[in-house]
Design a protein around this motif. Structure first.
Motif, mmCIF file in Angstrom:
data_model
loop_
_atom_site.group_PDB
_atom_site.id
_atom_site.type_symbol
_atom_site.label_atom_id
_atom_site.label_comp_id
_atom_site.label_asym_id
_atom_site.label_seq_id
_atom_site.Cartn_x
_atom_site.Cartn_y
_atom_site.Cartn_z
ATOM 1 N N ALA A 173 -32.889 33.415 16.094
ATOM 2 C CA ALA A 173 -33.576 34.622 16.414
ATOM 3 C C ALA A 173 -32.846 35.358 17.362
ATOM 4 C CB ALA A 173 -34.881 34.017 16.964
ATOM 5 N N ARG A 174 -33.227 36.544 17.759
ATOM 6 C CA ARG A 174 -32.432 37.368 18.363
ATOM 7 C C ARG A 174 -33.284 37.901 19.647
ATOM 8 N NH1 ARG A 174 -31.523 42.235 14.294
ATOM 9 N NH2 ARG A 174 -33.897 41.375 13.865
ATOM 10 N N ILE A 175 -32.754 38.215 20.827
ATOM 11 C CA ILE A 175 -33.361 38.556 22.101
ATOM 12 C C ILE A 175 -32.264 39.551 22.410
ATOM 13 C CG2 ILE A 175 -34.157 38.252 24.457
ATOM 14 C CD1 ILE A 175 -35.479 35.685 23.564
ATOM 15 N N VAL A 176 -32.694 40.717 22.818
ATOM 16 C CA VAL A 176 -31.844 41.786 23.525
ATOM 17 C C VAL A 176 -32.597 42.127 24.923
ATOM 18 C CG1 VAL A 176 -30.722 44.157 23.365
ATOM 19 C CG2 VAL A 176 -31.530 42.875 21.421
ATOM 20 N N LEU A 177 -31.835 42.049 25.892
ATOM 21 C CA LEU A 177 -32.692 42.300 27.415
ATOM 22 C C LEU A 177 -31.384 42.949 28.335
ATOM 23 C CD1 LEU A 177 -33.089 38.676 28.836
ATOM 24 C CD2 LEU A 177 -31.507 39.097 27.145
ATOM 25 N N TYR A 225 -37.381 41.280 21.510
ATOM 26 C CA TYR A 225 -37.230 39.968 20.588
ATOM 27 C C TYR A 225 -37.643 40.018 19.282
ATOM 28 C CZ TYR A 225 -42.333 39.820 21.352
ATOM 29 O OH TYR A 225 -43.693 40.509 21.455
ATOM 30 N N ASP A 226 -37.132 39.025 18.647
ATOM 31 C CA ASP A 226 -37.327 38.879 17.115
ATOM 32 C C ASP A 226 -38.722 38.368 16.933
ATOM 33 O OD1 ASP A 226 -36.917 37.775 14.319
ATOM 34 O OD2 ASP A 226 -34.792 38.045 14.805
ATOM 35 N N SER A 227 -39.222 38.766 15.583
ATOM 36 C CA SER A 227 -40.601 38.364 15.081
ATOM 37 C C SER A 227 -40.748 36.902 14.958
ATOM 38 C CB SER A 227 -40.959 39.084 13.709
ATOM 39 O OG SER A 227 -40.015 38.540 12.768
ATOM 40 N N ARG A 228 -39.555 36.044 14.864
ATOM 41 C CA ARG A 228 -39.653 34.690 14.893
ATOM 42 C C ARG A 228 -40.071 34.159 16.484
ATOM 43 N NH1 ARG A 228 -34.324 33.281 11.786
ATOM 44 N NH2 ARG A 228 -33.668 35.297 12.483
ATOM 45 N N LEU A 229 -40.133 34.926 17.222
ATOM 46 C CA LEU A 229 -40.552 34.523 18.475
ATOM 47 C C LEU A 229 -41.695 34.963 19.073
ATOM 48 C CD1 LEU A 229 -37.093 34.954 20.403
ATOM 49 C CD2 LEU A 229 -38.277 33.066 19.459
ATOM 50 N N GLN A 230 -42.685 34.364 19.614
ATOM 51 C CA GLN A 230 -43.835 34.708 20.204
ATOM 52 C C GLN A 230 -43.953 34.826 21.678
ATOM 53 O OE1 GLN A 230 -47.213 32.594 18.809
ATOM 54 N NE2 GLN A 230 -48.382 33.007 20.602
ATOM 55 N N LEU A 231 -44.191 36.016 22.303
ATOM 56 C CA LEU A 231 -44.053 36.156 23.604
ATOM 57 C C LEU A 231 -45.296 35.628 24.407
ATOM 58 C CD1 LEU A 231 -43.189 37.499 26.259
ATOM 59 C CD2 LEU A 231 -44.072 39.599 25.775
ATOM 60 N N GLU A 232 -45.133 34.660 25.327
ATOM 61 C CA GLU A 232 -46.487 33.925 25.934
ATOM 62 C C GLU A 232 -46.638 34.750 27.132
ATOM 63 O OE1 GLU A 232 -47.563 30.431 24.810
ATOM 64 O OE2 GLU A 232 -47.321 31.641 23.079
ATOM 65 N N LYS A 233 -45.771 35.286 27.921
ATOM 66 C CA LYS A 233 -46.052 35.654 29.308
ATOM 67 C C LYS A 233 -44.914 36.388 29.844
ATOM 68 C CE LYS A 233 -47.191 34.390 33.999
ATOM 69 N NZ LYS A 233 -47.108 32.990 34.847
ATOM 70 N N LEU A 234 -45.315 37.616 30.475
ATOM 71 C CA LEU A 234 -44.339 38.495 30.911
ATOM 72 C C LEU A 234 -44.377 38.722 32.368
ATOM 73 C CD1 LEU A 234 -41.592 40.357 30.200
ATOM 74 C CD2 LEU A 234 -43.247 42.226 29.883
ATOM 75 N N GLU A 235 -43.706 38.775 33.356
ATOM 76 C CA GLU A 235 -43.964 39.005 34.762
ATOM 77 C C GLU A 235 -42.625 39.628 35.529
ATOM 78 O OE1 GLU A 235 -44.926 35.363 36.583
ATOM 79 O OE2 GLU A 235 -43.019 34.562 36.349
#
Length: 260
Positions: A173-177, A225-235
């Motif tokens: 899975a990919r994350i770009v930040l 983020y990749d679709s294989r990841l689920q974002l739970e929280k952002l702050e």
């Protein structure tokens, strides 16, 4: 890259549940705070408050193998007990200067891609391959794009190219930040939206701006983020120390590996 799981097993017996993890992106501004003092220890304090598993730092000094001068990245990583990889984009004050990735999980590969364009300041994208608990493979791309509109258009096309984000060898899975220096919906946002999902601050933070930390007027720091990841929280981390330690505030996201 054999031996890694890019998704959880669907069999009756599963050794590891899909992992949850926290990431943060933080432009530390050479560890120079709003009081003009260079204090890597304050960055360490902020990162301890966040307690992220993976941290992407921009505008940080690092070692080049010849000198330990201004090795802020290693100082921060050692204080926190994290693994470290550093991507030098240019020389500044006799030391390497660029991006760093810190991780509680093992770092198995690191590569720095040159995103520079013509006469503009040298820019880069640092990739780290990180293995989470259970063997789940995560590709983390730490980006710091240019301040010029035309420059970013060039960098956006290179970023999504077959050499970097669209590399056929990527099986995790990919994350770009990072710091995209893009406060409007430009080509970078549009191209990344084709490949990845955006951590939308308007949905999670109820605000359209994050920079500068004291009085936000634009939104520069992003997470995709990749679709294989689920974002739970952002702050957006706004502690007293964070408001002084850098002109940026850390953007923090909690993810869960989506079920197969």
């Amino acid at each position: 890259m054999t031996g890694y799981n890019d998704q959880p097993s669907t069999g009756a017996c599963v050794a590891f549940a899909p992992p949850t993890f926290r990431v943060a992106t933080y432009n530390v501004h050479k560890c120079r705070g709003l009081d003009r003092r260079v204090r890597p220890a304050r960055i360490v304090e902020v990162l301890r408050e966040i307690d992220a598993d993976i941290v992407a730092l921009q505008e940080v000094f690092g070692a080049d193998g010849k000198s330990q001068t201004f090795d802020q990245a290693r100082e921060i990583a050692q204080a926190l007990g994290y693994d470290l990889c550093f991507g030098e984009n240019r020389r500044l004050n006799g030391s390497g200067y660029g991006n760093a990735i810190l991780s509680r999980f093992p770092l198995h590969r690191a590569q720095n891609y040159d995103l520079s364009w013509r006469w503009c300041e040298r820019r880069g994208c640092l990739r780290a391959d990180i293995v989470l608990d259970g063997g789940f493979l995560l590709h983390v791309f730490n980006v710091h794009l240019g301040t010029s509109y035309v420059e970013r258009r060039h960098q956006a096309r290179r970023l999504v190219s077959a050499e970097i984000l669209s590399n056929a060898e990527l099986n995790g899975a990919r994350i770009v930040l990072g710091d995209f220096n893009e406060w409007t919906r430009g080509l970078t946002s549009k191209l990344l939206a084709v490949h990845l999902q955006s951590a939308d601050i308007r949905s999670h933070l109820r605000r359209p701006r994050t920079y500068p930390g004291i009085l936000p007027v634009v939104h520069l720091d992003h997470i995709y983020y990749d679709s294989r990841l689920q974002l739970e929280k952002l702050e957006l981390h706004r502690s007293h120390t964070a408001l002084i330690a850098s002109d940026h505030l850390p953007l923090v996201a909690d993810f869960r590996w989506a079920s197969a």
